[in-house]
Design a protein around this motif. Structure first.
Motif, mmCIF file in Angstrom:
data_model
loop_
_atom_site.group_PDB
_atom_site.id
_atom_site.type_symbol
_atom_site.label_atom_id
_atom_site.label_comp_id
_atom_site.label_asym_id
_atom_site.label_seq_id
_atom_site.Cartn_x
_atom_site.Cartn_y
_atom_site.Cartn_z
ATOM 1 N N ALA A 42 55.356 43.827 33.041
ATOM 2 C CA ALA A 42 55.709 42.425 33.279
ATOM 3 C C ALA A 42 55.161 41.924 34.621
ATOM 4 O O ALA A 42 54.840 40.747 34.766
ATOM 5 N N ASN A 43 55.042 42.833 35.583
ATOM 6 C CA ASN A 43 54.579 42.453 36.917
ATOM 7 C C ASN A 43 53.148 42.897 37.207
ATOM 8 O O ASN A 43 52.703 42.827 38.348
ATOM 9 N N ASP A 44 52.447 43.368 36.171
ATOM 10 C CA ASP A 44 51.038 43.766 36.277
ATOM 11 C C ASP A 44 50.815 44.733 37.447
ATOM 12 O O ASP A 44 49.991 44.498 38.326
ATOM 13 N N LEU A 45 51.565 45.849 37.424
ATOM 14 C CA LEU A 45 51.513 46.801 38.535
ATOM 15 C C LEU A 45 50.555 47.969 38.313
ATOM 16 O O LEU A 45 50.393 48.793 39.208
ATOM 17 N N GLN A 46 49.939 48.038 37.127
ATOM 18 C CA GLN A 46 48.957 49.100 36.914
ATOM 19 C C GLN A 46 47.659 48.731 37.626
ATOM 20 O O GLN A 46 47.238 47.572 37.624
ATOM 21 N N ASP A 47 47.023 49.724 38.241
ATOM 22 C CA ASP A 47 45.763 49.505 38.937
ATOM 23 C C ASP A 47 44.707 49.020 37.943
ATOM 24 O O ASP A 47 44.599 49.553 36.836
ATOM 25 N N SER A 48 43.925 48.020 38.322
ATOM 26 C CA SER A 48 42.949 47.448 37.389
ATOM 27 C C SER A 48 41.793 48.406 37.085
ATOM 28 O O SER A 48 41.245 48.379 35.986
ATOM 29 N N LYS A 49 41.453 49.280 38.038
ATOM 30 C CA LYS A 49 40.341 50.224 37.822
ATOM 31 C C LYS A 49 40.805 51.521 37.165
ATOM 32 O O LYS A 49 40.105 52.089 36.348
ATOM 33 N N ASP A 50 41.979 52.006 37.554
ATOM 34 C CA ASP A 50 42.524 53.253 37.012
ATOM 35 C C ASP A 50 43.945 52.982 36.524
ATOM 36 O O ASP A 50 44.882 52.963 37.313
ATOM 37 N N ARG A 51 44.090 52.756 35.226
ATOM 38 C CA ARG A 51 45.373 52.346 34.648
ATOM 39 C C ARG A 51 46.460 53.423 34.774
ATOM 40 O O ARG A 51 47.624 53.149 34.527
ATOM 41 N N ARG A 52 46.071 54.643 35.152
ATOM 42 C CA ARG A 52 47.072 55.705 35.350
ATOM 43 C C ARG A 52 47.792 55.573 36.674
ATOM 44 O O ARG A 52 48.804 56.227 36.895
ATOM 45 N N MET A 53 47.285 54.724 37.551
ATOM 46 C CA MET A 53 47.877 54.546 38.879
ATOM 47 C C MET A 53 48.743 53.293 38.907
ATOM 48 O O MET A 53 48.399 52.268 38.337
ATOM 49 N N ILE A 54 49.888 53.396 39.589
ATOM 50 C CA ILE A 54 50.846 52.307 39.684
ATOM 51 C C ILE A 54 50.869 51.800 41.127
ATOM 52 O O ILE A 54 50.983 52.589 42.070
#
Length: 83
Positions: A42-54
């Motif tokens: 909901a808050n778009d907290l996943q890293d845009s380059k590496d979706r495994r990173m928060i």
């Protein structure tokens, strides 16, 4: 699996910081995990380059720390706020 007494289905108490992210406890570990992910998406907290990173915001940062964290390490950090 239904009817078995496993740790994911046992209600746990939540710290005040975790309740700020997922809502009022107690709730099961599975519910906590689901609600943490709802907050991340909901808050778009996943890293845009590496979706495994928060990339934690202020609320989530109070639970898992302010630094970027791997989604695999995040569950361990969240579990410290459950009893």
């Amino acid at each position: 699996m239904a009817g078995k007494n496993n740790a994911l289905q046992k209600p746990v108490n939540l710290s005040p910081e975790l309740e700020e992210v997922v809502g009022k406890g107690p709730m099961t570990r599975a519910q906590v995990t689901s609600k943490v992910w709802d907050h991340i998406k909901a808050n778009d907290l996943q890293d845009s380059k590496d979706r495994r990173m928060i990339n934690p915001d202020d609320k989530l940062g109070a639970v898992i720390g302010k630094e970027q964290i791997s989604m695999f390490k995040m569950t361990g950090a969240v579990s410290k706020h459950m009893s």
